[in-house]
Design an enzyme around this catalytic site. Structure first.
Site, PDB file in Angstrom:
ATOM      1  N   TYR A 154       0.844  -1.199   0.000  1.00 13.36           N
ATOM      2  CA  TYR A 154       0.000   0.000   0.000  1.00 13.36           C
ATOM      3  C   TYR A 154       0.884   1.256   0.000  1.00 13.36           C
ATOM      4  O   TYR A 154       1.672   1.474   0.924  1.00 13.36           O
ATOM      5  CB  TYR A 154      -0.951   0.036   1.208  1.00 13.36           C
ATOM      6  CG  TYR A 154      -2.013  -1.058   1.220  1.00 13.36           C
ATOM      7  CD1 TYR A 154      -2.218  -1.895   0.121  1.00 13.36           C
ATOM      8  CD2 TYR A 154      -2.827  -1.251   2.332  1.00 13.36           C
ATOM      9  CE1 TYR A 154      -3.187  -2.892   0.139  1.00 13.36           C
ATOM     10  CE2 TYR A 154      -3.804  -2.246   2.351  1.00 13.36           C
ATOM     11  CZ  TYR A 154      -3.970  -3.069   1.251  1.00 13.36           C
ATOM     12  OH  TYR A 154      -4.922  -4.060   1.271  1.00 13.36           O
TER      13      TYR A 154
ATOM     14  N   GLN B 257      -8.770 -13.189   3.702  1.00 11.23           N
ATOM     15  CA  GLN B 257      -9.266 -11.840   3.403  1.00 11.23           C
ATOM     16  C   GLN B 257      -9.716 -11.774   1.941  1.00 11.23           C
ATOM     17  O   GLN B 257      -8.926 -11.482   1.049  1.00 11.23           O
ATOM     18  CB  GLN B 257      -8.185 -10.788   3.686  1.00 11.23           C
ATOM     19  CG  GLN B 257      -8.725  -9.384   3.543  1.00 11.23           C
ATOM     20  CD  GLN B 257      -7.836  -8.291   4.090  1.00 11.23           C
ATOM     21  OE1 GLN B 257      -7.655  -7.286   3.430  1.00 11.23           O
ATOM     22  NE2 GLN B 257      -7.279  -8.454   5.268  1.00 11.23           N
TER      23      GLN B 257
ATOM     24  N   SER C  78     -13.510  -4.248   0.531  1.00 13.32           N
ATOM     25  CA  SER C  78     -14.317  -3.461  -0.425  1.00 13.32           C
ATOM     26  C   SER C  78     -15.821  -3.722  -0.289  1.00 13.32           C
ATOM     27  O   SER C  78     -16.487  -4.083  -1.269  1.00 13.32           O
ATOM     28  CB  SER C  78     -13.859  -3.711  -1.871  1.00 13.32           C
ATOM     29  OG  SER C  78     -12.633  -3.078  -2.121  1.00 13.32           O
TER      30      SER C  78
ATOM     31  N   ALA D  80     -17.592  -1.879  -2.926  1.00 12.35           N
ATOM     32  CA  ALA D  80     -17.035  -2.039  -4.279  1.00 12.35           C
ATOM     33  C   ALA D  80     -16.351  -0.743  -4.716  1.00 12.35           C
ATOM     34  O   ALA D  80     -16.615  -0.200  -5.793  1.00 12.35           O
ATOM     35  CB  ALA D  80     -18.113  -2.467  -5.268  1.00 12.35           C
TER      36      ALA D  80
HETATM   37  N1  LIG Z   1      -6.671  -8.069   0.643  1.00 11.04           N
HETATM   38  C1  LIG Z   1      -6.869  -7.382  -0.447  1.00 11.04           C
HETATM   39  O1  LIG Z   1      -6.470  -7.777  -1.546  1.00 11.04           O
HETATM   40  C2  LIG Z   1      -7.578  -6.065  -0.336  1.00 11.04           C
HETATM   41  C3  LIG Z   1      -7.989  -5.393  -1.498  1.00 11.04           C
HETATM   42  C4  LIG Z   1      -8.666  -4.193  -1.340  1.00 11.04           C
HETATM   43  C5  LIG Z   1      -8.938  -3.690  -0.078  1.00 11.04           C
HETATM   44  N2  LIG Z   1      -8.504  -4.353   1.022  1.00 11.04           N
HETATM   45  C6  LIG Z   1      -8.734  -3.834   2.385  1.00 11.04           C
HETATM   46  O2  LIG Z   1     -10.092  -3.433   2.551  1.00 11.04           O
HETATM   47  C7  LIG Z   1     -10.139  -2.057   2.913  1.00 11.04           C
HETATM   48  C8  LIG Z   1     -11.417  -1.428   2.400  1.00 11.04           C
HETATM   49  O3  LIG Z   1     -11.460  -1.533   0.980  1.00 11.04           O
HETATM   50  P1  LIG Z   1     -12.034  -0.342   0.126  1.00 11.04           P
HETATM   51  O4  LIG Z   1     -11.351   0.937   0.508  1.00 11.04           O
HETATM   52  O5  LIG Z   1     -11.998  -0.757  -1.303  1.00 11.04           O
HETATM   53  O6  LIG Z   1     -13.545  -0.283   0.681  1.00 11.04           O
HETATM   54  P2  LIG Z   1     -14.866   0.303   0.020  1.00 11.04           P
HETATM   55  O7  LIG Z   1     -15.783   0.580   1.142  1.00 11.04           O
HETATM   56  O8  LIG Z   1     -15.355  -0.581  -1.059  1.00 11.04           O
HETATM   57  O9  LIG Z   1     -14.424   1.679  -0.677  1.00 11.04           O
HETATM   58  C9  LIG Z   1     -14.006   2.765   0.107  1.00 11.04           C
HETATM   59  C10 LIG Z   1     -13.998   4.041  -0.728  1.00 11.04           C
HETATM   60  O10 LIG Z   1     -15.334   4.354  -1.180  1.00 11.04           O
HETATM   61  C11 LIG Z   1     -15.590   5.751  -0.992  1.00 11.04           C
HETATM   62  N3  LIG Z   1     -16.572   5.863   0.094  1.00 11.04           N
HETATM   63  C12 LIG Z   1     -16.609   5.147   1.257  1.00 11.04           C
HETATM   64  N4  LIG Z   1     -17.678   5.476   1.998  1.00 11.04           N
HETATM   65  C13 LIG Z   1     -18.351   6.406   1.325  1.00 11.04           C
HETATM   66  C14 LIG Z   1     -19.536   7.115   1.577  1.00 11.04           C
HETATM   67  N5  LIG Z   1     -20.232   6.906   2.685  1.00 11.04           N
HETATM   68  N6  LIG Z   1     -19.969   8.026   0.657  1.00 11.04           N
HETATM   69  C15 LIG Z   1     -19.270   8.215  -0.485  1.00 11.04           C
HETATM   70  N7  LIG Z   1     -18.120   7.572  -0.790  1.00 11.04           N
HETATM   71  C16 LIG Z   1     -17.654   6.676   0.107  1.00 11.04           C
HETATM   72  C17 LIG Z   1     -14.239   6.389  -0.622  1.00 11.04           C
HETATM   73  O11 LIG Z   1     -13.497   6.670  -1.817  1.00 11.04           O
HETATM   74  P3  LIG Z   1     -13.475   8.116  -2.549  1.00 11.04           P
HETATM   75  O12 LIG Z   1     -13.856   9.154  -1.535  1.00 11.04           O
HETATM   76  O13 LIG Z   1     -12.074   8.236  -3.034  1.00 11.04           O
HETATM   77  O14 LIG Z   1     -14.435   8.005  -3.675  1.00 11.04           O
HETATM   78  C18 LIG Z   1     -13.546   5.228   0.086  1.00 11.04           C
HETATM   79  O15 LIG Z   1     -12.155   5.347   0.143  1.00 11.04           O
HETATM   80  C19 LIG Z   1      -8.825  -1.490   2.372  1.00 11.04           C
HETATM   81  O16 LIG Z   1      -8.434  -0.304   2.990  1.00 11.04           O
HETATM   82  C20 LIG Z   1      -7.875  -2.621   2.670  1.00 11.04           C
HETATM   83  O17 LIG Z   1      -7.497  -2.586   4.035  1.00 11.04           O
HETATM   84  C21 LIG Z   1      -7.847  -5.538   0.902  1.00 11.04           C
END
Ligand SMILES: NC(=O)c1ccc[n+]([C@@H]2O[C@H](COP(=O)([O-])OP(=O)(O)OC[C@H]3O[C@@H](n4cnc5c(N)ncnc54)[C@H](OP(=O)(O)O)[C@@H]3O)[C@@H](O)[C@H]2O)c1
Length: 324
Positions: free
Chosen positions: A49, A177, A207, A210
């Site tokens: 990251y 995960q 995610s 998504a």
């Molecule tokens: N193991 C793996 O391969 C893997 C892969 C991916 C993630 N992860 C883990 O999972 C965690 C979460 O994943 P993710 O960040 O993809 O989660 P997510 O909830 O799918 O997306 C989060 C993003 O969506 C937007 N967002 C979130 N809440 C919102 C709301 N209430 N209103 C409007 N926009 C909103 C923001 O981006 P913007 O403001 O930029 O639009 C935020 O950074 C990561 O930090 C990581 O620790 C692991």
């Protein structure tokens, strides 16, 4: 968490894409503080990251907090390395050499003495799984990690790791995960069932929104500054921003409107209705997003059988289980 004694908060907080790229130290500190104060006890990270910067920022934030180390669970992941395109052989993957070196580097960047969870971020087809199992157990016996897990491994690979661990009298992977959200359900609701039922496995799923698509924020186009506008994430935009997906999200909005909750909280709460989810990892770039998303816990009781069936019909993504 699965069959372990470790307690994870149902909602956790991760740093992928956000820390360093979108959030500086100050805002990372603010968001981690809000999460912790709301009851989040698990913070997720990885060597790859922001090329190690995400771990560095999280380490600095943790250093500045007066949180007892025993009050939170901290993870990192090994596989991709942190040197980007400049990486040389052995600076990525799951060889004993990279895993041992990467763990020391993660501990240094995070400024902690141990990681509670250490994940193999992807399977490594060129390292025997026995080497991975033995190496993770070495790290456990050295006290550098407490539990080891996998991320985006297939059910067969996870089972192989368990069979090897059992044969050798070692610890198998305690947690996986996987991605889990309303678009991606196959592994959590079908492929992993045998492991859940016969071996036991925790999951920290990623995610839940998504990448933001399931908030509805992309329904009228791509908003300025959102994740899908970021340089280097064109692949994510191609995968996530499709007419088909946006159409389903628009339809889903009618369900959350009727329940009187935000679409984001409904979609996060939906993840928590799966009893095999130990923790759903949230991501956020703003305080308002995190505060909203943390309300998902209150939405879980609203998702009864009828609502869940309606969601299934709109999404069309529920896996078909093989007949007994
Ligand atoms: N193991 C793996 O391969 C893997 C892969 C991916 C993630 N992860 C883990 O999972 C965690 C979460 O994943 P993710 O960040 O993809 O989660 P997510 O909830 O799918 O997306 C989060 C993003 O969506 C937007 N967002 C979130 N809440 C919102 C709301 N209430 N209103 C409007 N926009 C909103 C923001 O981006 P913007 O403001 O930029 O639009 C935020 O950074 C990561 O930090 C990581 O620790 C692991």
């Amino acid at each position: 968490m699965g069959k372990t004694g470790l307690q994870l908060s149902a909602l956790s907080f991760g740093s992928w894409v956000t820390f360093s790229n979108q959030l500086d130290h100050k805002l990372s500190d603010r968001l981690m503080g809000i999460a912790y104060d709301a009851g989040v006890n698990f913070f997720d990270n990885a060597e790859v990251y922001a090329a190690g910067e995400s771990e560095r920022i999280m380490g600095q934030v943790l250093k500045g907090k007066d949180w007892d180390r025993s009050s939170y669970v901290l993870s990192s992941k090994v596989y991709f390395g942190w040197k980007g395109k400049a990486k040389k052989p052995n600076q990525f993957g799951l060889s004993r050499k990279h895993v041992m070196e990467a763990c020391d580097e993660a501990l240094e960047r995070l400024q902690v003495e141990y990681l509670d969870l250490y994940y193999c971020h992807r399977p490594d087809k060129s390292t025997p799984i026995e080497e991975v199992v033995r190496t993770m157990n070495t790290l456990i016996s050295q006290g550098k990690i407490f539990y080891w897990g996998t991320s985006e491994w297939s059910a067969a690979e996870i089972m192989e790791a368990h069979m090897i661990a059992q044969r050798l009298g070692l610890e198998g992977p305690a947690v996986e995960q996987p991605e889990y959200n309303l678009f991606n359900r196959q592994k959590m609701e079908c492929d992993f069932l045998t492991i859940f039922n016969h071996v036991g496995m925790g999951t920290t799923t990623w995610s839940p929104l998504a990448s933001g698509i399931l908030t509805g924020k992309y329904n009228d186009g791509i908003p300025e500054g959102s994740r899908l506008t970021l340089e280097g994430y064109g692949w994510l935009k191609d995968k996530s921003f499709t007419e088909e997906k946006i159409g389903r999200v628009r339809a889903l909005q009618s369900v959350s409107d009727r329940l009187g909750v935000s679409l984001a909280t409904m979609c996060i709460a939906w993840c928590l209705t799966n009893p095999h989810v130990s923790s759903t990892i949230l991501g956020a770039t703003r305080e308002s997003q995190l505060v909203e998303n943390l309300k998902a816990l209150d939405v879980v009781p609203l998702l009864d059988e009828e609502v869940l069936q309606e969601i299934d019909q709109i999404m069309g993504t529920k896996p078909i289980l093989p007949e007994h």
